[in-house]
Structures are given as structure tokens and as C-alpha cells.
Design an enzyme around this catalytic site. Structure first.
Site, mmCIF file in Angstrom:
data_model
loop_
_atom_site.group_PDB
_atom_site.id
_atom_site.type_symbol
_atom_site.label_atom_id
_atom_site.label_comp_id
_atom_site.label_asym_id
_atom_site.label_seq_id
_atom_site.Cartn_x
_atom_site.Cartn_y
_atom_site.Cartn_z
ATOM 1 N N ARG A 294 45.380 49.024 33.452
ATOM 2 C CA ARG A 294 44.541 49.645 32.513
ATOM 3 C C ARG A 294 45.105 51.408 32.107
ATOM 4 O O ARG A 294 45.973 51.673 33.026
ATOM 5 C CB ARG A 294 43.047 49.990 33.538
ATOM 6 C CG ARG A 294 42.334 48.977 33.185
ATOM 7 C CD ARG A 294 41.654 48.377 31.989
ATOM 8 N NE ARG A 294 40.694 47.435 32.068
ATOM 9 C CZ ARG A 294 41.027 46.023 31.710
ATOM 10 N NH1 ARG A 294 42.284 45.788 31.427
ATOM 11 N NH2 ARG A 294 39.908 45.049 31.846
ATOM 12 N N GLU A 323 41.931 54.635 25.357
ATOM 13 C CA GLU A 323 42.052 53.601 24.372
ATOM 14 C C GLU A 323 40.810 53.663 23.306
ATOM 15 O O GLU A 323 39.734 53.655 23.836
ATOM 16 C CB GLU A 323 41.874 52.189 24.974
ATOM 17 C CG GLU A 323 43.041 51.051 24.488
ATOM 18 C CD GLU A 323 43.062 50.196 25.487
ATOM 19 O OE1 GLU A 323 43.893 50.175 26.657
ATOM 20 O OE2 GLU A 323 42.863 48.872 25.025
ATOM 21 N N HIS A 341 46.788 46.213 23.304
ATOM 22 C CA HIS A 341 46.070 45.530 24.561
ATOM 23 C C HIS A 341 46.083 44.067 24.368
ATOM 24 O O HIS A 341 44.888 43.571 24.189
ATOM 25 C CB HIS A 341 44.689 46.132 24.681
ATOM 26 C CG HIS A 341 44.196 46.159 26.069
ATOM 27 N ND1 HIS A 341 43.020 46.778 26.677
ATOM 28 C CD2 HIS A 341 44.108 44.746 26.780
ATOM 29 C CE1 HIS A 341 42.537 46.368 27.858
ATOM 30 N NE2 HIS A 341 43.355 45.248 27.961
HETATM 31 N N1 LIG Z 1 46.313 44.323 29.602
HETATM 32 C C1 LIG Z 1 45.570 43.319 29.778
HETATM 33 O O1 LIG Z 1 45.385 42.628 28.624
HETATM 34 C C2 LIG Z 1 45.057 42.893 30.957
HETATM 35 C C3 LIG Z 1 45.018 43.764 31.954
HETATM 36 N N2 LIG Z 1 44.242 43.189 33.401
HETATM 37 C C4 LIG Z 1 44.206 44.356 34.237
HETATM 38 O O2 LIG Z 1 45.083 43.955 35.506
HETATM 39 C C5 LIG Z 1 44.181 44.024 36.664
HETATM 40 C C6 LIG Z 1 44.594 42.815 37.681
HETATM 41 O O3 LIG Z 1 44.535 41.594 37.435
HETATM 42 P P1 LIG Z 1 44.642 40.513 38.441
HETATM 43 O O4 LIG Z 1 45.968 40.498 38.919
HETATM 44 O O5 LIG Z 1 43.778 39.461 38.084
HETATM 45 O O6 LIG Z 1 43.580 41.126 39.664
HETATM 46 P P2 LIG Z 1 43.955 40.814 41.389
HETATM 47 O O7 LIG Z 1 42.758 41.561 41.894
HETATM 48 O O8 LIG Z 1 44.413 39.586 41.502
HETATM 49 O O9 LIG Z 1 45.032 42.156 41.507
HETATM 50 C C7 LIG Z 1 44.861 43.681 41.789
HETATM 51 C C8 LIG Z 1 45.849 44.125 42.839
HETATM 52 O O10 LIG Z 1 45.837 45.476 42.978
HETATM 53 C C9 LIG Z 1 45.689 45.698 44.198
HETATM 54 N N3 LIG Z 1 45.393 47.244 44.398
HETATM 55 C C10 LIG Z 1 44.049 47.462 44.352
HETATM 56 N N4 LIG Z 1 44.031 48.986 44.633
HETATM 57 C C11 LIG Z 1 45.473 49.303 44.947
HETATM 58 C C12 LIG Z 1 45.879 50.565 44.944
HETATM 59 N N5 LIG Z 1 45.302 51.584 45.196
HETATM 60 N N6 LIG Z 1 47.386 50.596 45.307
HETATM 61 C C13 LIG Z 1 48.143 49.210 45.005
HETATM 62 N N7 LIG Z 1 47.648 48.376 44.713
HETATM 63 C C14 LIG Z 1 46.169 48.302 44.738
HETATM 64 C C15 LIG Z 1 44.853 44.665 44.940
HETATM 65 O O11 LIG Z 1 45.110 44.743 46.524
HETATM 66 C C16 LIG Z 1 45.361 43.462 44.316
HETATM 67 O O12 LIG Z 1 46.078 42.824 45.048
HETATM 68 C C17 LIG Z 1 42.715 43.719 36.111
HETATM 69 O O13 LIG Z 1 41.780 44.570 36.989
HETATM 70 C C18 LIG Z 1 42.777 44.293 34.861
HETATM 71 O O14 LIG Z 1 42.211 45.775 34.889
HETATM 72 C C19 LIG Z 1 44.142 41.910 33.397
HETATM 73 C C20 LIG Z 1 44.465 41.010 32.470
HETATM 74 C C21 LIG Z 1 44.789 41.436 31.377
HETATM 75 O O1 LIG Z 2 41.031 40.651 31.360
HETATM 76 C C1 LIG Z 2 41.230 41.871 30.818
HETATM 77 O O2 LIG Z 2 41.107 42.602 31.998
HETATM 78 C C2 LIG Z 2 41.809 42.473 29.871
HETATM 79 O O3 LIG Z 2 42.281 43.507 30.063
HETATM 80 C C3 LIG Z 2 41.907 41.535 28.649
HETATM 81 O O4 LIG Z 2 42.380 40.313 28.973
#
Ligand SMILES: NC(=O)C1=CN([C@@H]2O[C@H](COP(=O)(O)OP(=O)(O)OC[C@H]3O[C@@H](n4cnc5c(N)ncnc54)[C@H](O)[C@@H]3O)[C@@H](O)[C@H]2O)C=CC1
Ligand SMILES: O=C(O)C(=O)CO
Length: 428
Positions: A294, A323, A341
Site C-alpha cells: 500500500r 492514490e 495498482h
Molecule cells: N498492489 C496490489 O494490487 C496488492 C496489494 N496487496 C497488499 O499486500 C498486503 C499483503 O497481502 P498478503 O501477503 O496476502 O497478506 P498476509 O497477511 O499474508 O501478509 C502480510 C504480512 O505482513 C506482516 N506484517 C504486519 N505488520 C508488519 C510489520 N510492522 N513489519 C513487518 N511485517 C509486518 C504480517 O506478519 C504478515 O506476514 C495486503 O494487505 C494488501 O495491502 C495485496 C494484493 C494485491
Molecule cells: O487485493 C488487494 O489488496 C489489492 O490491492 C488489489 O488486488
């Protein structure tokens, strides 16, 4: 009074009214809702980001559930409007839900869904693409060609960074961070250093221990005969430099040591401006920084300044602090690659996200339990079988009470006898 918004209606006589604030890819999500007696209303307003007032108008007087987008501000105002309209379910069509005030949803007893798993590899692939694009200066070189400036091969033309043998740093080694780490280690033979609040057990096992080359079928993995001990040893046996990995005890350790750093944490108070002036200062002058998490995880003003001062430092950004806007100066910098994005933007993934979001809402409307393992959502995505009678991923199920904590691992209504193996907590 909010202006009326334009909508498209499916199954007008359906018993339950489900609203989607945007048209979403595919039709499976619509069909699954219609099959379960839902009237589906899709907002077709030509406006990318709907305001709270627009969404209140969409919710109207009677609404059982809403599928919303990460650009919308789901707080007290919207959850109270949904609750007044009789609604008990909301799902983001996204895994990240930093746009949702979960406490407000709890207050009104509204379930909040998200869409994990289906976008893990797709998002990691974009992070990997940005890593290569930034390291090898592909956008700059493409612009140079199109401008007709290429007049012959030169030893110093667009010289970038080799990834092989360098160190990749992952901050936030959850689903996406771990998938990205594996791609960079296996694909480019990079050493790994990661930082997360928790140990990434599955990632560590994968990198460190067993590369199971299964010649038969994936479900024979446990009894597989063809183990190649450790990837590092495998490389060594082939006369190559073995890869190494470690879990860092601080984020700063990653920033100091890594050549390519990719950010994959959730956005919350602990990760806001995680990368700022001070953290940028300790990174290598020729490092590559990738953000597919993000925007506010990086202090973008500090980043612009750092990029100006350090022309060999490069970034690949999929997300931005304000954004859809970029901070002044960013668009002019040749050492920044920027995309809008699109990290989860593959057809299969986006259709799957729509399906999971719709099933989250449907599950609550129908009183189904929550799926046992939100990291294993494949049964919901199989187009040839009915989905399990469960909500794939509800982030506030515990807060909503015991009936929601009940977990399901049974497949669809037509074959309830067939079960997915029980959730293994360590794998979650
Ligand atoms: N650019 C895009 O289109 C997309 C962006 N995202 C973003 O990616 C994020 C992660 O997604 P997932 O991997 O599925 O989630 P997840 O929950 O599997 O991974 C997030 C990780 O961040 C860690 N974390 C939390 N606070 C932290 C900190 N202060 N320091 C270090 N690590 C920390 C957690 O322990 C966890 O392992 C989503 O929350 C979303 O915001 C996800 C999908 C698409
Ligand atoms: O899933 C999310 O968190 C995104 O940013 C878009 O896939």
C-alpha cells in the site's frame, strides 16, 4: 440527499438484495448469487471512486449485502447505513482491507470479507516484474527506442544491476512476500533476507530444506522418492554458488544488506511510513525498492527526494501514498517505474476475487459458517463444481460471535460428504 446512481439489475425478483459498487470481471460471481435467490444490482456509474454519499444511495432502504472496492471509505457512516437497510454482510474485492473500519463493522454486526490467496502469485509476479524492470532499466530503454534515439550498440548503454548472486530483502513475508521471495530465490538465484513480525515457517522450509521433485502427482508429495536435499546444496553440486537465507532481527538489517527490497506488509499503524528518510538513508546507493503493498508504507515525499539525490537508486511502484495521485516530482524521475495498482490484474485472479467477494456476502446471508483456512480457497474457484457452503474469508468472524467461529471444511451442497483435509494451523 445523494444523487441517484445508475445500476444494472440481475434477477429482479430475487429475495435478497446484493449490491456491487462496481462491475467486476466474469459472470460466475453473478450466477452464484442468482442461483441462491439474490437480486444483484451493479453500480454502472462512470466515476472511478464512489463517494460515501454515492454508496449510501446505492444501499437504499433495503440491502442484504454489499461487495465494495478498496478505493471506498467503509467506516461508521456506511456500516450504519447498511445496518439500517437490514444488511449484515460486506466484502472488499481485495485482500487488503485498510479502507475498512472493522471496529465500526463489529459495532453494527456486519461481517467483513476479503479475498486472500487467489491473488498471491499474481501480485508476487508483478513485484518480480517490477524488480527486473527497475534493475534492468527497461522503461527508460523502451522510451529511448521509441524516441528514435538508438543509433547502435554501446558498452555503456543502459547498464543496470545483475540479480543473480545478489540479496533480495522481503519486508512482510506473508502470503505474497513469501511467494515473491521464492520466485526471486529460485528464478534468479538470489540470497534471501526477510523481516516479519512472525517467523515465515513455510517459506523457510521451502528455501532451506526439501525441494521435492515429484514426477508423479502433487498429492504424492509426502511419499515422493525424488528429494533434492537443499536448493543451495543442489546448486553447489552443479558447480554453482549456493543461495543463502536468513530471518533478520530488524527491518534495518534488511535495508542495509539487501540489493533488492520488496515491501509486502499489510498497511496499519505499525507500517505507515515504514520506509522514510531515515530508512532510505541506510539502504545501498544502488538498491532497488519495490512496493506492491500500500502506498502509505513509504513516505513518498522522502522517496522523491532520495531518488533525486541518488540516481542509481531505483524504485518500482504499483501503489502510491495519495492514490491515484503521485507526489510532485515522481513522474519526472527516470529512476522510478510506476504502474497503476495492477499487481492482481490477471483475468483468472480478478474473476476469482469477484467470486470470493460474492461468496463472502452470500455465505453470511445464507447463514453458512466461515471456511476453515482462508489460505486455501481453491475449492471456491473451481468452475466445474459447486462452491463449498461457507464464506471463504471473514476477517471479523471471531468478533461477531460463536456462530461465526464455527468453521467449515465441507465441499459444496451437492457433495457434502467430501471434505478438504483439516486445517493445519502451521500452514495458515
Ligand atoms: N498492489 C496490489 O494490487 C496488492 C496489494 N496487496 C497488499 O499486500 C498486503 C499483503 O497481502 P498478503 O501477503 O496476502 O497478506 P498476509 O497477511 O499474508 O501478509 C502480510 C504480512 O505482513 C506482516 N506484517 C504486519 N505488520 C508488519 C510489520 N510492522 N513489519 C513487518 N511485517 C509486518 C504480517 O506478519 C504478515 O506476514 C495486503 O494487505 C494488501 O495491502 C495485496 C494484493 C494485491
Ligand atoms: O487485493 C488487494 O489488496 C489489492 O490491492 C488489489 O488486488
Amino acid at each position: 440527499m445523494a444523487k441517484p446512481v445508475s445500476i444494472e439489475v440481475w434477477n429482479p425478483n430475487g429475495k435478497y438484495r446484493v449490491v456491487s459498487t462496481k462491475p467486476m470481471p466474469g459472470t460466475r460471481w453473478i450466477n452464484l448469487l442468482i442461483e441462491q435467490d439474490c437480486r444483484v444490482e451493479i453500480c454502472t456509474q462512470k466515476k472511478t471512486i464512489l463517494s460515501v454519499e454515492d454508496i449510501i444511495a446505492l444501499i437504499g432502504d433495503k440491502c442484504d449485502g454489499v461487495i465494495g472496492q478498496l478505493t471506498e471509505d467503509w467506516g461508521e457512516t456506511l456500516f450504519s447505513a447498511l445496518s439500517r437497510a437490514g444488511g449484515k454482510a460486506f466484502s472488499n474485492m481485495a485482500v487488503g482491507y485498510n479502507n475498512v473500519d472493522v471496529d465500526a463493522a463489529n459495532k453494527y454486526g456486519v461481517a467483513v470479507g476479503n479475498t486472500p490467496g487467489v491473488l498471491t502469485e499474481t501480485t508476487a509476479e508483478l513485484a518480480a516484474s517490477l524488480s527486473l524492470t527497475a534493475a534492468r532499466r527497461i522503461v527508460e530503454a523502451d522510451e529511448f527506442m521509441r524516441a528514435g534515439l538508438y543509433d547502435g550498440w554501446l558498452p555503456n548503454l543502459f547498464v543496470g544491476n545483475l540479480l543473480k548472486g545478489q540479496t533480495v530483502g522481503v519486508i512482510g513475508a506473508g502470503r505474497i512476500g513469501s511467494a515473491y521471495a521464492r520466485m526471486m530465490v529460485e528464478g534468479f538465484k538470489m540470497n534471501l533476507i526477510y523481516y516479519d513480525l512472525y517467523q515465515a515457517t513455510r517459506l523457510e522450509k521451502h528455501v532451506q530444506l526439501v525441494y521435492c521433485i515429484n514426477l508423479l502427482a502433487p498429492h504424492f508429495a509426502d511419499t515422493c522418492m525424488f528429494h533434492v536435499p537443499a536448493y543451495g546444496q543442489f546448486l553447489k553440486a552443479n558447480g554453482e554458488q549456493p543461495v543463502t537465507w536468513k530471518r533478520a532481527s530488524s527491518m534495518e538489517e534488511v535495508l542495509r544488506e539487501a540489493d533488492v527490497i520488496s515491501l509486502h506488509p499489510i498497511l496499519d499503524k505499525t507500517t505507515y511510513h515504514l520506509v522514510n528518510k531515515d530508512s532510505l538513508a541506510i539502504m545501498k546507493k544502488e538498491a532497488v525498492l519495490i512496493n506492491c503493498s500500500r502506498g502509505p508504507v513509504i513516505d513518498e515525499v522522502a522517496l522523491v527526494e532520495h531518488l533525486k539525490q541518488n540516481p542509481m537508486f531505483r524504485v518500482g511502484l504499483d501503489v502510491f501514498e495519495d492514490e491515484p495521485y503521485m507526489k510532485p516530482g515522481l513522474a519526472d524521475l527516470k529512476n522510478a517505474v510506476v504502474v497503476p495498482h495492477i499487481a492482481s490484474a490477471s483475468k483468472w485472479t480478478r474473476e476469482g476475487m469477484a467470486t470470493l467477494a460474492a461468496l463472502n456476502v452470500l455465505g453470511k446471508i445464507k447463514g453458512y459458517p466461515v471456511w476453515s483456512n482462508p489460505n486455501q480457497v481453491e475449492p471456491f474457484l473451481n468452475e466445474n463444481a459447486p462452491p463449498p457452503a461457507a464464506s471463504p474469508s471473514i476477517v471479523n468472524s471471531k468478533a461477531l460471535g460463536p456462530s461465526w467461529c464455527k468453521q467449515s471444511n465441507s465441499y459444496g451442497r451437492k457433495n457434502p460428504g467430501s471434505v478438504l483435509r483439516a486445517c493445519n494451523a502451521e500452514e495458515c
